[in-house]
Design an enzyme around this catalytic site. Structure first.
Site, PDB file in Angstrom:
ATOM      1  N   HIS A 260       0.853  -1.184   0.000  1.00 42.42           N
ATOM      2  CA  HIS A 260       0.000   0.000   0.000  1.00 42.42           C
ATOM      3  C   HIS A 260       0.886   1.231   0.000  1.00 42.42           C
ATOM      4  O   HIS A 260       1.944   1.227   0.632  1.00 42.42           O
ATOM      5  CB  HIS A 260      -0.909   0.015   1.237  1.00 42.42           C
ATOM      6  CG  HIS A 260      -2.058   0.951   1.088  1.00 42.42           C
ATOM      7  ND1 HIS A 260      -1.944   2.298   1.337  1.00 42.42           N
ATOM      8  CD2 HIS A 260      -3.327   0.734   0.693  1.00 42.42           C
ATOM      9  CE1 HIS A 260      -3.105   2.870   1.100  1.00 42.42           C
ATOM     10  NE2 HIS A 260      -3.958   1.949   0.701  1.00 42.42           N
ATOM     11  N   ASP A 316      -7.982  -5.166  -0.039  1.00 44.73           N
ATOM     12  CA  ASP A 316      -8.464  -5.949  -1.165  1.00 44.73           C
ATOM     13  C   ASP A 316      -8.221  -7.442  -0.987  1.00 44.73           C
ATOM     14  O   ASP A 316      -8.897  -8.262  -1.606  1.00 44.73           O
ATOM     15  CB  ASP A 316      -7.792  -5.493  -2.466  1.00 44.73           C
ATOM     16  CG  ASP A 316      -8.389  -4.190  -2.973  1.00 44.73           C
ATOM     17  OD1 ASP A 316      -9.577  -3.960  -2.694  1.00 44.73           O
ATOM     18  OD2 ASP A 316      -7.664  -3.417  -3.620  1.00 44.73           O
TER      19      ASP A 316
HETATM   20  N1  ACO Z   1       4.131  -7.709  -4.077  1.00 40.88           N
HETATM   21  C1  ACO Z   1       5.487  -7.725  -4.137  1.00 40.88           C
HETATM   22  N2  ACO Z   1       6.255  -6.602  -4.079  1.00 40.88           N
HETATM   23  C2  ACO Z   1       5.620  -5.436  -3.984  1.00 40.88           C
HETATM   24  C3  ACO Z   1       4.219  -5.340  -3.922  1.00 40.88           C
HETATM   25  C4  ACO Z   1       3.473  -6.540  -3.971  1.00 40.88           C
HETATM   26  N3  ACO Z   1       2.146  -6.531  -3.939  1.00 40.88           N
HETATM   27  N4  ACO Z   1       3.874  -4.054  -3.833  1.00 40.88           N
HETATM   28  C5  ACO Z   1       5.006  -3.345  -3.840  1.00 40.88           C
HETATM   29  N5  ACO Z   1       6.063  -4.168  -3.936  1.00 40.88           N
HETATM   30  C6  ACO Z   1       7.476  -3.780  -3.966  1.00 40.88           C
HETATM   31  C7  ACO Z   1       7.791  -3.170  -5.328  1.00 40.88           C
HETATM   32  O1  ACO Z   1       8.239  -4.145  -6.242  1.00 40.88           O
HETATM   33  C8  ACO Z   1       8.872  -2.164  -4.965  1.00 40.88           C
HETATM   34  O2  ACO Z   1      10.085  -2.876  -4.836  1.00 40.88           O
HETATM   35  P1  ACO Z   1      11.480  -2.172  -5.285  1.00 40.88           P
HETATM   36  O3  ACO Z   1      11.603  -0.955  -4.402  1.00 40.88           O
HETATM   37  O4  ACO Z   1      12.507  -3.215  -5.030  1.00 40.88           O
HETATM   38  O5  ACO Z   1      11.309  -1.805  -6.731  1.00 40.88           O
HETATM   39  C9  ACO Z   1       8.473  -1.682  -3.583  1.00 40.88           C
HETATM   40  O6  ACO Z   1       7.646  -2.722  -3.021  1.00 40.88           O
HETATM   41  C10 ACO Z   1       7.677  -0.388  -3.589  1.00 40.88           C
HETATM   42  O7  ACO Z   1       6.636  -0.524  -4.552  1.00 40.88           O
HETATM   43  P2  ACO Z   1       5.982   0.734  -5.266  1.00 40.88           P
HETATM   44  O8  ACO Z   1       5.162   0.279  -6.407  1.00 40.88           O
HETATM   45  O9  ACO Z   1       7.043   1.744  -5.538  1.00 40.88           O
HETATM   46  O10 ACO Z   1       5.079   1.295  -4.089  1.00 40.88           O
HETATM   47  P3  ACO Z   1       3.820   2.204  -4.274  1.00 40.88           P
HETATM   48  O11 ACO Z   1       3.582   2.846  -2.986  1.00 40.88           O
HETATM   49  O12 ACO Z   1       3.947   3.087  -5.462  1.00 40.88           O
HETATM   50  O13 ACO Z   1       2.689   1.146  -4.640  1.00 40.88           O
HETATM   51  C11 ACO Z   1       0.852  -0.311  -4.616  1.00 40.88           C
HETATM   52  C12 ACO Z   1       1.647   0.760  -3.835  1.00 40.88           C
HETATM   53  C13 ACO Z   1       0.560   0.201  -6.020  1.00 40.88           C
HETATM   54  C14 ACO Z   1      -0.453  -0.562  -3.894  1.00 40.88           C
HETATM   55  C15 ACO Z   1       1.707  -1.611  -4.676  1.00 40.88           C
HETATM   56  O14 ACO Z   1       1.979  -2.079  -3.383  1.00 40.88           O
HETATM   57  C16 ACO Z   1       1.028  -2.696  -5.513  1.00 40.88           C
HETATM   58  O15 ACO Z   1       1.175  -2.709  -6.744  1.00 40.88           O
HETATM   59  N6  ACO Z   1       0.308  -3.647  -4.843  1.00 40.88           N
HETATM   60  C17 ACO Z   1      -0.420  -4.684  -5.564  1.00 40.88           C
HETATM   61  C18 ACO Z   1      -1.745  -4.118  -6.076  1.00 40.88           C
HETATM   62  C19 ACO Z   1      -2.747  -3.908  -4.953  1.00 40.88           C
HETATM   63  O16 ACO Z   1      -2.977  -4.770  -4.104  1.00 40.88           O
HETATM   64  N7  ACO Z   1      -3.383  -2.728  -4.992  1.00 40.88           N
HETATM   65  C20 ACO Z   1      -4.427  -2.363  -4.023  1.00 40.88           C
HETATM   66  C21 ACO Z   1      -3.950  -1.285  -3.115  1.00 40.88           C
HETATM   67  S1  ACO Z   1      -5.134  -0.988  -1.849  1.00 40.88           S
HETATM   68  C22 ACO Z   1      -6.315  -0.047  -2.565  1.00 40.88           C
HETATM   69  O17 ACO Z   1      -6.143   0.656  -3.522  1.00 40.88           O
HETATM   70  C23 ACO Z   1      -7.626  -0.173  -1.987  1.00 40.88           C
END
Ligand code: ACO
Length: 406
Positions: A260, A316
């Site tokens: 998140h 989610d």
């Molecule tokens: N699984 C594995 N690794 C992850 C995940 C995940 N679900 N989410 C983030 N990471 C890792 C990324 O690969 C990144 O690693 P790095 O720094 O080595 O490149 C690091 O964590 C940071 O990720 P970002 O995408 O930069 O973080 P951001 O804050 O922009 O993204 C997000 C948040 C989009 C929710 C992300 O965690 C994600 O894609 N999760 C999966 C989709 C999801 O469940 N979305 C629902 C969110 S809740 C909502 O909207 C109600």
């Protein structure tokens, strides 16, 4: 004025709000000062909406009157139903919802009245009618007769009634109601921000709600719940969870329903939902799915690199199995989220207009300057075209033509 670049706006505060408070490090979410866990256990969607819009809990008389107002405006204009009938049955429900939320405005004589009183009335209509829009499209695409709203039911109960044509059990109604409470507001999340950007131009509430639905749809935001369920169904069995998730992690793929932008601790909405999802899954014969989810969580939480990044289950993750246990189609999951978040979107828009300022950030220009305009016959693709921004190259590929013609 010095400009800071903050891609993704992770470190930017762009609004004041009295609706909800989040402490991402501690895993805290409050609606107007009330902890989300206590609201999920004790409140209802109607009451939580009232709380978000008024900043305090209602009295019994206020809640009764508010609930009656919601029930009184859940009908859809027959011309709107005809319009929804014209949407191709193959359309994804979130896309159909985006169209129909927008179309709601055509049938509201107050659509362009931005007075606080009119906006509160429209907010009420949006919250009451969004479940009806979802149910009407779903039944039309399945060739089923439409079900008229039942004004004696709660928003959650009426939603299930209009979707299925069957009286929901008290447990089903409660399960959906809990999900609606948990999703109603969440600070300046992407879709709420989009809604505030739209209303801040002094546009109208229907336009803002339409923007928000389109923004919620994406899999990095509300669309994740559907992807969680698709993953669980693809895995198919508890014995295959370890191999599937470990391979995914080895390929550095994201596990949907985890991570998140704000929470770097356990999402407080997921805490109660986890226990609740187990109960609902058990009651409906879907415990195997819950067990798979629990095992996925165990594996992810055992990865030191993910813990370091603050990757925990988000709302989610466990809402997916709850919706599935309620018998909802996978492509309706994000629509349920939208029906709930409509409450927060509307509240934020009214709050934005009360102290409005146009939201208009800057972009850091990365292209060339001072080029000579050449007549079309003199133009050639030069070596310098490799320096054009990648976004423009993508546009040109997507359009199958030279970007300069766009
Ligand atoms: N699984 C594995 N690794 C992850 C995940 C995940 N679900 N989410 C983030 N990471 C890792 C990324 O690969 C990144 O690693 P790095 O720094 O080595 O490149 C690091 O964590 C940071 O990720 P970002 O995408 O930069 O973080 P951001 O804050 O922009 O993204 C997000 C948040 C989009 C929710 C992300 O965690 C994600 O894609 N999760 C999966 C989709 C999801 O469940 N979305 C629902 C969110 S809740 C909502 O909207 C109600």
């Amino acid at each position: 004025m010095p400009l800071n670049i903050d891609k993704g706006l992770a470190g930017t505060v762009a609004a004041d709000t009295a609706l909800s408070f989040i402490d991402g490090a501690k895993g805290v979410l409050e609606y107007a000062g009330y902890d989300i866990d206590s609201l999920a256990r004790n409140s209802t969607f109607e009451e939580s909406t009232w709380l978000l819009w008024n900043g305090r809990l209602p009295t019994a008389a206020e809640l009764t009157a508010f609930t009656a107002s919601l029930q009184a405006c859940s009908d859809l204009d027959p011309r709107l139903i005809e319009l929804i009938r014209g949407i191709p049955k193959t359309t994804a429900p979130m896309d159909a919802l985006r169209t129909s939320v927008s179309a709601l405005g055509h049938f509201d004589p107050e659509a362009d009245d931005n007075s606080p009183e009119a906006n509160r009335r429209k907010a009420l209509r949006l919250v009451a009618r969004t479940p009806a829009l979802i149910a009407v499209f779903d039944r039309l695409r399945k060739g089923k007769p439409l079900v008229a709203p039942d004004r004696s039911l709660s928003v959650a109960g009426n939603f299930l009634w209009m979707l299925t044509g069957a009286r929901p059990t008290a447990a089903m109604e409660k399960a959906l109601d809990v999900c609606l409470v948990l999703h109603a507001d969440h600070g300046l999340n992407a879709s709420t921000f989009a809604a505030r950007v739209t209303i801040a131009t002094q546009s109208d509430l229907y336009s803002a709600a339409t923007t928000a639905v389109g923004t919620l749809k994406g899999p990095l935001h509300g669309g994740a719940n559907q992807e969680v369920m698709e993953m669980l169904l693809e895995i198919g069995d508890l014995s295959k969870v370890d191999g599937y998730i470990k391979e995914k992690l080895a390929r550095k793929e994201r596990i949907m329903g985890f991570g998140h932008r704000v929470y770097k601790a356990y999402d407080p909405r997921a805490t109660y939902l986890k226990t609740f999802a187990k109960q609902v899954a058990s009651d409906t014969g879907n415990l195997a799915l819950y067990e798979m989810s629990r095992r996925i969580e165990e594996i992810v939480l055992a990865q030191p690199n993910l813990i370091e990044k603050g990757i925990f289950p988000n709302v989610d993750f466990y809402s997916a199995t709850t919706y599935y246990s309620l018998g909802l189609d996978l492509d309706l999951f994000t629509c349920v989220f939208a029906a709930s978040r409509m409450s927060g979107w509307a509240g934020h828009c009214i709050e934005q207009l009360a102290a409005n300022k146009l939201i208009r950030p800057h972009a850091d220009y990365t292209g060339p300057h001072g080029l000579r305009y050449a007549p079309i016959g003199e133009r050639a693709v030069s070596a310098t075209s490799s320096t054009i921004p990648s976004a423009r190259q993508a546009m040109s590929v997507a359009a199958g033509s030279n970007a300069s013609s766009m």
